[in-house]
Design an enzyme around this catalytic site. Structure first.
Site, short mmCIF file in Angstrom:
data_model
loop_
_atom_site.label_atom_id
_atom_site.label_comp_id
_atom_site.label_asym_id
_atom_site.label_seq_id
_atom_site.Cartn_x
_atom_site.Cartn_y
_atom_site.Cartn_z
CG PHE A 12 -18.79 48.20 -66.47
CD1 PHE A 12 -19.34 49.45 -66.18
CD2 PHE A 12 -18.87 47.20 -65.50
CE1 PHE A 12 -19.95 49.69 -64.94
CE2 PHE A 12 -19.49 47.42 -64.29
CZ PHE A 12 -20.01 48.67 -64.00
CB THR A 131 -14.03 37.80 -61.00
OG1 THR A 131 -15.32 37.59 -60.45
CG2 THR A 131 -13.55 36.48 -61.58
CD GLU A 133 -18.67 35.23 -61.49
OE1 GLU A 133 -18.70 34.22 -62.18
OE2 GLU A 133 -19.34 36.25 -61.74
CE1 TYR A 156 -15.14 36.58 -66.46
CE2 TYR A 156 -16.35 36.05 -64.46
CZ TYR A 156 -15.52 36.90 -65.17
OH TYR A 156 -15.05 38.06 -64.59
#
Ligand code: NAD
Ligand code: TDX
Length: 350
Positions: A12, A131, A133, A156
């Site tokens: 993506f 990220t 996160e 993740y």
């Protein structure tokens, strides 16, 4: 002249980064390395596949021998590393593939770069795309800063945090010139429909239930993918060596509100009566360990590099919905086969 290795360029975000660099830097050779896992799709970059300054290589970032050979054969001068397992739900059911690709794969690339560049380290950059996160989960207040301590909560995010640590370790130990960016949730064309927005768009289109986890109260900060690609360009070319840049949209939404917005936009697009698609909203079991809120303070990249999001959210969402509706073949190709099995297992569809 650079021979720039971009990993994960069939995915993506990677596909938008590859497109931007191929079109903007005709004096660079762009080598796109991707294993073409379920998430990689060469249709994402069809428009640039014949460009003179572009080459696609299929391969695994975990294969040390192959990676070393690639660095030598292509005389790789710089790396922008995006290849990863990227979906939190998959990391819960299959954590080991996240450790393998995100940690072992990143170390494999770092190792090859340090070996091949050791004679003139100052001429080379290893840029890791990470990220938000890694910083964990916020309550109602506050923002993630570059100085926020790491506190990853899912397999993740733990794997991405680990890979960031390895990147910094290679800078400290082997003097590799590194950069890291930590970005918020991206949305836009070419996102695999396991992630919230394309999954909802596809389900609304097909009149299928819209699975909202828990009460839909979790909050994410959304950024249009092309703006992330622009940030990556700015950080790669102008960011300081050894530094981290947080990238975000200054754009927080509760999941349930964003799903309702999508329903309204799609009712209009599909000529359905107002409120029709929202009837598909179905509250389902929450994600295990679901992070409550992510919110990025992107002041550093704005103040130092002059980057800010170019698109207003509603405009970005309209563009995104249009793209998925105008590319039914793309959706059909990526939602066939393996994806169907994954979807059935995750959402227990009979
Ligand atoms: P994606 O899942 O769409 O694409 C990942 C790509 O990596 C795929 O093309 C896949 O084939 C490739 N890949 C996977 N394993 C590989 C391997 N072993 N060797 C070579 N290639 C391999 O992911 P995305 O959403 O485009 O994310 C790209 C990067 O940006 C990731 O590192 C992710 O952690 C990070 N990121 C994503 C978001 C987001 O909202 N999607 C936000 C911040 C950061
Ligand atoms: O069916 C769903 N229902 C739902 O309520 C899905 C797929 C998601 N959700 C919720 C979970 C999250 O709170 O929507 C939110 C967004 O979910 P995802 O699209 O899976 O993204 P998220 O878990 O926030 O992680 C994303 O942003 C950071 C990317 O997948 C990561 O790669 C990126 O690093």
């Amino acid at each position: 002249m650079k021979n720039l290795l971009i990993t994960g360029g069939a995915g993506f975000i990677g596909s938008h980064v590859v497109r931007l660099f191929v079109n903007k830097y005709s004096n660079y050779k762009i080598i796109n390395l991707d294993l073409l896992t379920y998430a990689g799709n060469l249709e994402n970059i069809k428009d640039i596949e014949n460009a003179d300054n572009y080459k696609f290589v299929k391969g695994d970032i975990c294969d040390a021998e192959f990676i070393l050979e690639l660095f030598q054969k292509e005389n790789i001068t710089d790396v922008i590393h995006l290849a990863a397992e990227s979906h939190v739900d998959r990391s819960i059911s299959d954590p080991f593939s996240f450790v393998k690709t995100n940690v072992f794969g990143t170390v494999t690339l770092l190792n090859a770069a340090a070996k091949c560049w050791k004679k003139n380290l100052s001429n080379h950059i290893f840029y890791h795309v990470s990220t938000d996160e890694v910083y964990g989960s916020l309550g109602e207040e506050g923002f993630f800063l570059e100085s926020t301590p790491y506190d990853p909560q899912s397999p993740y995010s733990a794997s991405k945090a680990s890979s960031d640590h390895f990147v910094r370790a290679w800078a400290n130990t082997y003097n590799l010139q590194v950069k890291i960016s930590n970005c918020s949730n991206n949305y836009g064309p070419n996102q695999f429909p396991e992630k919230l927005l394309p999954l909802m768009i596809n389900n609304i289109k097909n009149n299928k239930p819209l699975p909202v986890y828990g009460q839909g109260e979790n909050i994410r900060d959304w950024l249009f993918v092309v703006d992330h690609a622009r940030a990556i360009d700015d950080i790669f070319h102008m960011g300081n060596i050894g530094e981290t840049y947080n990238v975000g949209g200054f754009n927080e939404w509760k999941n349930i509100d964003i799903v309702k917005l999508l329903c309204t936009l799609m009712d209009k697009k599909l000529g359905r009566p107002e409120g029709e698609s929202a009837k598909l909203i179905t509250y389902v079991t929450d994600r295990a360990g679901h992070d409550h809120r992510y919110a990025i303070d992107a002041s550093k990249i704005k103040n130092e590099l002059g980057w800010e999001p170019s698109l207003q959210f509603e405009e970005g969402m309209k563009k995104t919905v249009d793209w998925y509706l105008e590319h039914p073949n793309w959706l059909e190709h990526v939602t066939s086969g393996q994806y169907k099995d994954y979807y059935k297992k995750t959402y227990l569809v009979k």
